[in-house]
Design a protein around this motif. Structure first.
Motif, PDB file in Angstrom:
ATOM      1  N   VAL A  36       5.251   9.385   7.424  1.00 33.91           N
ATOM      2  CA  VAL A  36       6.095   9.050   8.579  1.00 33.91           C
ATOM      3  C   VAL A  36       6.709  10.317   9.172  1.00 33.91           C
ATOM      4  N   SER A  37       7.158  11.226   8.333  1.00 30.62           N
ATOM      5  CA  SER A  37       7.748  12.472   8.825  1.00 30.62           C
ATOM      6  C   SER A  37       6.730  13.316   9.583  1.00 30.62           C
ATOM      7  N   GLU A  38       5.548  13.474   9.006  1.00 31.10           N
ATOM      8  CA  GLU A  38       4.519  14.296   9.638  1.00 31.10           C
ATOM      9  C   GLU A  38       4.031  13.713  10.957  1.00 31.10           C
ATOM     10  N   LEU A  39       3.763  12.416  10.987  1.00 31.04           N
ATOM     11  CA  LEU A  39       3.187  11.810  12.183  1.00 31.04           C
ATOM     12  C   LEU A  39       4.199  11.589  13.302  1.00 31.04           C
ATOM     13  N   SER A  40       5.463  11.366  12.950  1.00 28.89           N
ATOM     14  CA  SER A  40       6.464  11.079  13.984  1.00 28.89           C
ATOM     15  C   SER A  40       7.296  12.299  14.359  1.00 28.89           C
ATOM     16  N   GLY A  41       7.376  13.269  13.454  1.00 32.47           N
ATOM     17  CA  GLY A  41       8.260  14.408  13.687  1.00 32.47           C
ATOM     18  C   GLY A  41       9.710  14.081  13.384  1.00 32.47           C
ATOM     19  N   SER A  42       9.982  12.887  12.894  1.00 32.91           N
ATOM     20  CA  SER A  42      11.342  12.469  12.553  1.00 32.91           C
ATOM     21  C   SER A  42      11.709  12.968  11.162  1.00 32.91           C
ATOM     22  N   ARG A  43      13.002  13.190  10.972  1.00 32.73           N
ATOM     23  CA  ARG A  43      13.484  13.626   9.662  1.00 32.73           C
ATOM     24  C   ARG A  43      14.077  12.431   8.931  1.00 32.73           C
ATOM     25  N   LEU A  44      13.445  12.078   7.823  1.00 24.46           N
ATOM     26  CA  LEU A  44      13.919  10.962   7.013  1.00 24.46           C
ATOM     27  C   LEU A  44      14.711  11.495   5.829  1.00 24.46           C
ATOM     28  N   SER A  45      15.801  10.835   5.518  1.00 30.29           N
ATOM     29  CA  SER A  45      16.592  11.231   4.353  1.00 30.29           C
ATOM     30  C   SER A  45      16.046  10.599   3.084  1.00 30.29           C
ATOM     31  N   ARG A  46      15.528   9.365   3.227  1.00 32.91           N
ATOM     32  CA  ARG A  46      15.029   8.660   2.038  1.00 32.91           C
ATOM     33  C   ARG A  46      14.213   7.447   2.455  1.00 32.91           C
ATOM     34  N   VAL A  47      13.457   6.952   1.486  1.00 32.98           N
ATOM     35  CA  VAL A  47      12.709   5.704   1.637  1.00 32.98           C
ATOM     36  C   VAL A  47      13.081   4.829   0.449  1.00 32.98           C
ATOM     37  N   ASP A  48      13.569   3.648   0.733  1.00 35.83           N
ATOM     38  CA  ASP A  48      13.890   2.669  -0.310  1.00 35.83           C
ATOM     39  C   ASP A  48      12.856   1.554  -0.235  1.00 35.83           C
ATOM     40  N   ILE A  49      12.311   1.172  -1.389  1.00 38.14           N
ATOM     41  CA  ILE A  49      11.313   0.110  -1.423  1.00 38.14           C
ATOM     42  C   ILE A  49      11.778  -0.995  -2.364  1.00 38.14           C
ATOM     43  N   ARG A  50      11.713  -2.233  -1.865  1.00 40.12           N
ATOM     44  CA  ARG A  50      11.932  -3.400  -2.728  1.00 40.12           C
ATOM     45  C   ARG A  50      10.614  -4.160  -2.766  1.00 40.12           C
TER      46      ARG A  50
ATOM     47  N   ASP B 217      23.855   9.855   7.894  1.00 41.19           N
ATOM     48  CA  ASP B 217      24.442  11.145   8.275  1.00 41.19           C
ATOM     49  C   ASP B 217      23.544  11.936   9.215  1.00 41.19           C
ATOM     50  N   GLY B 218      23.031  11.270  10.232  1.00 38.15           N
ATOM     51  CA  GLY B 218      22.217  11.926  11.241  1.00 38.15           C
ATOM     52  C   GLY B 218      20.723  11.905  10.970  1.00 38.15           C
ATOM     53  N   LEU B 219      20.325  11.534   9.783  1.00 37.00           N
ATOM     54  CA  LEU B 219      18.916  11.391   9.450  1.00 37.00           C
ATOM     55  C   LEU B 219      18.582   9.907   9.403  1.00 37.00           C
ATOM     56  N   LEU B 220      17.305   9.601   9.368  1.00 37.95           N
ATOM     57  CA  LEU B 220      16.868   8.208   9.286  1.00 37.95           C
ATOM     58  C   LEU B 220      16.616   7.816   7.836  1.00 37.95           C
ATOM     59  N   ALA B 221      17.128   6.673   7.449  1.00 34.47           N
ATOM     60  CA  ALA B 221      16.844   6.100   6.140  1.00 34.47           C
ATOM     61  C   ALA B 221      15.977   4.869   6.378  1.00 34.47           C
ATOM     62  N   LEU B 222      14.869   4.792   5.663  1.00 34.94           N
ATOM     63  CA  LEU B 222      13.913   3.703   5.810  1.00 34.94           C
ATOM     64  C   LEU B 222      14.011   2.771   4.616  1.00 34.94           C
ATOM     65  N   SER B 223      14.186   1.489   4.892  1.00 38.91           N
ATOM     66  CA  SER B 223      14.194   0.463   3.850  1.00 38.91           C
ATOM     67  C   SER B 223      12.996  -0.447   4.064  1.00 38.91           C
ATOM     68  N   LEU B 224      12.213  -0.621   3.022  1.00 39.08           N
ATOM     69  CA  LEU B 224      11.008  -1.432   3.092  1.00 39.08           C
ATOM     70  C   LEU B 224      11.081  -2.577   2.096  1.00 39.08           C
ATOM     71  N   VAL B 225      10.551  -3.711   2.486  1.00 37.59           N
ATOM     72  CA  VAL B 225      10.360  -4.851   1.592  1.00 37.59           C
ATOM     73  C   VAL B 225       8.899  -5.223   1.727  1.00 37.59           C
ATOM     74  N   ALA B 226       8.184  -5.210   0.600  1.00 39.46           N
ATOM     75  CA  ALA B 226       6.743  -5.461   0.664  1.00 39.46           C
ATOM     76  C   ALA B 226       6.223  -5.913  -0.694  1.00 39.46           C
ATOM     77  N   PRO B 227       5.112  -6.629  -0.675  1.00 37.81           N
ATOM     78  CA  PRO B 227       4.417  -6.895  -1.938  1.00 37.81           C
ATOM     79  C   PRO B 227       3.620  -5.645  -2.321  1.00 37.81           C
ATOM     80  N   ILE B 228       3.041  -5.668  -3.484  1.00 39.42           N
ATOM     81  CA  ILE B 228       2.168  -4.587  -3.935  1.00 39.42           C
ATOM     82  C   ILE B 228       0.887  -5.229  -4.468  1.00 39.42           C
ATOM     83  N   SER B 229      -0.214  -4.554  -4.277  1.00 41.10           N
ATOM     84  CA  SER B 229      -1.468  -5.122  -4.785  1.00 41.10           C
ATOM     85  C   SER B 229      -1.606  -4.797  -6.274  1.00 41.10           C
ATOM     86  N   ILE B 230      -2.168  -5.757  -6.992  1.00 40.57           N
ATOM     87  CA  ILE B 230      -2.414  -5.574  -8.424  1.00 40.57           C
ATOM     88  C   ILE B 230      -3.809  -6.105  -8.744  1.00 40.57           C
ATOM     89  N   PRO B 231      -4.413  -5.584  -9.805  1.00 39.02           N
ATOM     90  CA  PRO B 231      -5.709  -6.132 -10.196  1.00 39.02           C
ATOM     91  C   PRO B 231      -5.518  -7.518 -10.807  1.00 39.02           C
TER      92      PRO B 231
END
Length: 126
Positions: A99-113, A51-65
């Protein structure tokens, strides 16, 4: 997004400033890598219109001890930032803000898998 840019004489110049999708993607991958404690090359980022904003979808591993260190010292989970779920929730907020602060873009949400786990052998997990 266009805005006048101030110049030394106090006048404003008209024009457009645009950030390419590639630059936004690189920024998002770097922010996610920092928040999840992995390498940026391990992160996949996709953008959609929300709806006019950017939605970011990420797929990434996560570090664990290493698991043997957690068995010997269960408090290490809390020292590493908490459970994978807790760390992912915190990462979403941090990524959105960065991402919002450095780019000046307005994000609606961040989804992480979370796609896997990377064993962190040195020090604490970020």
């Amino acid at each position: 997004m266009s805005s006048p840019a101030p110049v030394a004489s106090g006048q404003a110049l008209s024009g457009h400033n645009r950030i390419s999708t590639q630059a936004l993607t690189s920024l998002a991958k770097a922010a996610a890598a920092q928040a999840l404690g992995v390498e940026a090359q391990d992160v996949r980022a996709d953008w959609t219109d929300d709806d006019g904003l950017l939605a970011l979808s990420l797929v990434a591993p996560i570090s664990i001890p290493p698991l043997e260190s957690v068995v010997l010292d269960p408090a290490r989970v809390q020292g590493s930032g908490g459970s994978i779920w807790d760390r992912t929730v915190k990462a979403k907020a941090a990524i959105l803000q960065t991402v919002s602060e450095l780019s000046g873009s307005r994000l609606s949400r961040v989804d992480i898998r979370i796609s896997g786990a990377k064993i962190s052998t040195g020090g604490r997990v970020q």
